[in-house]
Write a protein that holds these residues in place. Structure first.
Motif, mmCIF file in Angstrom:
data_model
loop_
_atom_site.group_PDB
_atom_site.id
_atom_site.type_symbol
_atom_site.label_atom_id
_atom_site.label_comp_id
_atom_site.label_asym_id
_atom_site.label_seq_id
_atom_site.Cartn_x
_atom_site.Cartn_y
_atom_site.Cartn_z
ATOM 1 N N LYS A 1 0.831 -1.196 0.000
ATOM 2 C CA LYS A 1 0.000 0.000 0.000
ATOM 3 C C LYS A 1 0.873 1.256 0.000
ATOM 4 O O LYS A 1 0.584 2.229 -0.711
ATOM 5 N N GLU A 2 1.965 1.216 0.762
ATOM 6 C CA GLU A 2 2.853 2.382 0.859
ATOM 7 C C GLU A 2 3.527 2.687 -0.475
ATOM 8 O O GLU A 2 3.657 3.865 -0.860
ATOM 9 N N GLU A 3 3.955 1.651 -1.183
ATOM 10 C CA GLU A 3 4.572 1.856 -2.497
ATOM 11 C C GLU A 3 3.574 2.448 -3.479
ATOM 12 O O GLU A 3 3.889 3.386 -4.224
ATOM 13 N N VAL A 4 2.369 1.890 -3.503
ATOM 14 C CA VAL A 4 1.339 2.386 -4.416
ATOM 15 C C VAL A 4 1.035 3.853 -4.122
ATOM 16 O O VAL A 4 0.908 4.674 -5.043
ATOM 17 N N GLN A 5 0.947 4.195 -2.849
ATOM 18 C CA GLN A 5 0.688 5.587 -2.481
ATOM 19 C C GLN A 5 1.817 6.503 -2.942
ATOM 20 O O GLN A 5 1.575 7.591 -3.480
ATOM 21 N N GLN A 6 3.060 6.065 -2.748
ATOM 22 C CA GLN A 6 4.207 6.869 -3.166
ATOM 23 C C GLN A 6 4.215 7.076 -4.676
ATOM 24 O O GLN A 6 4.368 8.204 -5.170
ATOM 25 N N PHE A 7 4.038 5.988 -5.436
ATOM 26 C CA PHE A 7 4.065 6.075 -6.893
ATOM 27 C C PHE A 7 2.911 6.929 -7.418
ATOM 28 O O PHE A 7 3.076 7.708 -8.366
#
Length: 274
Positions: free
Chosen positions: A46-52
């Protein structure tokens, strides 16, 4: 209002939404960004998706967009609430429109959803559907092979049929399900194959049409509809392979529409375009 509508996706799938936006809103300019270099988003945290997603949004904000369409189900599931809270422009995702279309379609309240691992595990579609209709029964199925296959440009033929048949095997015994939501914007590019595997008795729902309709409603509500009669020129950006992106775009857009596009490669961390 002559500003553009921004559209983001993890790859090429959001082009299906753009195609429908161009059809329903021919006066609106669109700026599309597909993060093909880091696709798929489904297996990511979830954190990666939010960052991207925020990196894509920041890139489009430099283009002075007037509205944002999140044409990625995984990004919608994980970031839509924050985007709506933090941006001062209207923001729309693809999950609510897809859920509403399925509610209209189903006759027996048995709805299936296929999507990436992230979208299915988030439960976003089940929440959206039951919020509208509490007695609906939702079956979710992650189909990880679909996005990489679409990104390679394999949209039909024996390989596509074999991959789709195997991925949808868990649904083969569900004779009551009458509606299937394509819970990833890449999946409409496989719609004919998915329909063939599921059978004609199942209505296959793409959220693209409903998303375009809701975009039109939001533009009117915020009084930011483009009233110019000039033909808009659309800007498409990809973070990955430019040639593959162009070839897939050619399969989606008619030649007349394709002439209205400029397609470039972009590095969204540096805002460099070439």
């Amino acid at each position: 209002m002559d500003k553009a509508i921004g559209v983001i996706d993890s790859g090429v799938g959001g082009l299906t939404v753009v195609h429908e936006l161009m059809r329903q809103l021919p006066k609106e300019q669109l700026i599309y960004l597909g993060d093909t270099a880091r696709c798929p988003y489904g297996p990511r945290s979830k954190e990666e998706v939010q960052q991207f997603t925020w990196e894509m949004v920041d890139f489009l904000l430099t283009k002075n967009i007037k509205m944002l369409v999140v044409a990625c189900n995984t990004a919608t599931a994980f970031t839509l609430k924050d985007l709506k809270e933090q941006l001062d422009i209207p923001v729309i995702g693809v999950i609510q429109p897809g859920a509403r279309a399925a509610i209209k379609s189903t006759e027996n309240n048995q709805v299936g959803v296929i999507g990436t691992e992230g979208t299915i595990s988030s439960g976003a579609y089940a929440q959206a559907l039951t919020k509208i209709k509490s007695d609906i029964r939702v079956s979710g199925l992650a189909c990880p092979p679909f996005v990489p296959m679409v990104e390679r440009g394999v949209l039909s033929g024996p390989e596509a049929k074999a991959v789709v048949s195997e991925a949808l095997r868990p649904f083969s015994n569900n004779k009551e399900m009458d509606t299937l939501i394509l819970g990833c914007t890449h999946y409409p590019l496989l719609k004919s194959t998915i329909q063939e595997v599921m059978g004609e008795e199942v209505t296959v729902i793409s959220s693209s049409e409903e998303t375009a309709r809701e975009t039109s409603t939001l533009l009117e509500a915020h009084q930011i509809m483009n009233r110019s009669d000039l033909v808009p020129l659309h800007q498409f950006y990809t973070t990955g392979d430019l040639e593959i992106f162009i070839e897939i775009a050619k399969t989606i857009f008619h030649e007349s529409n394709f002439q209205m596009l400029t397609i470039k490669q972009a590095n969204i961390s540096t805002n460099k375009v070439w």
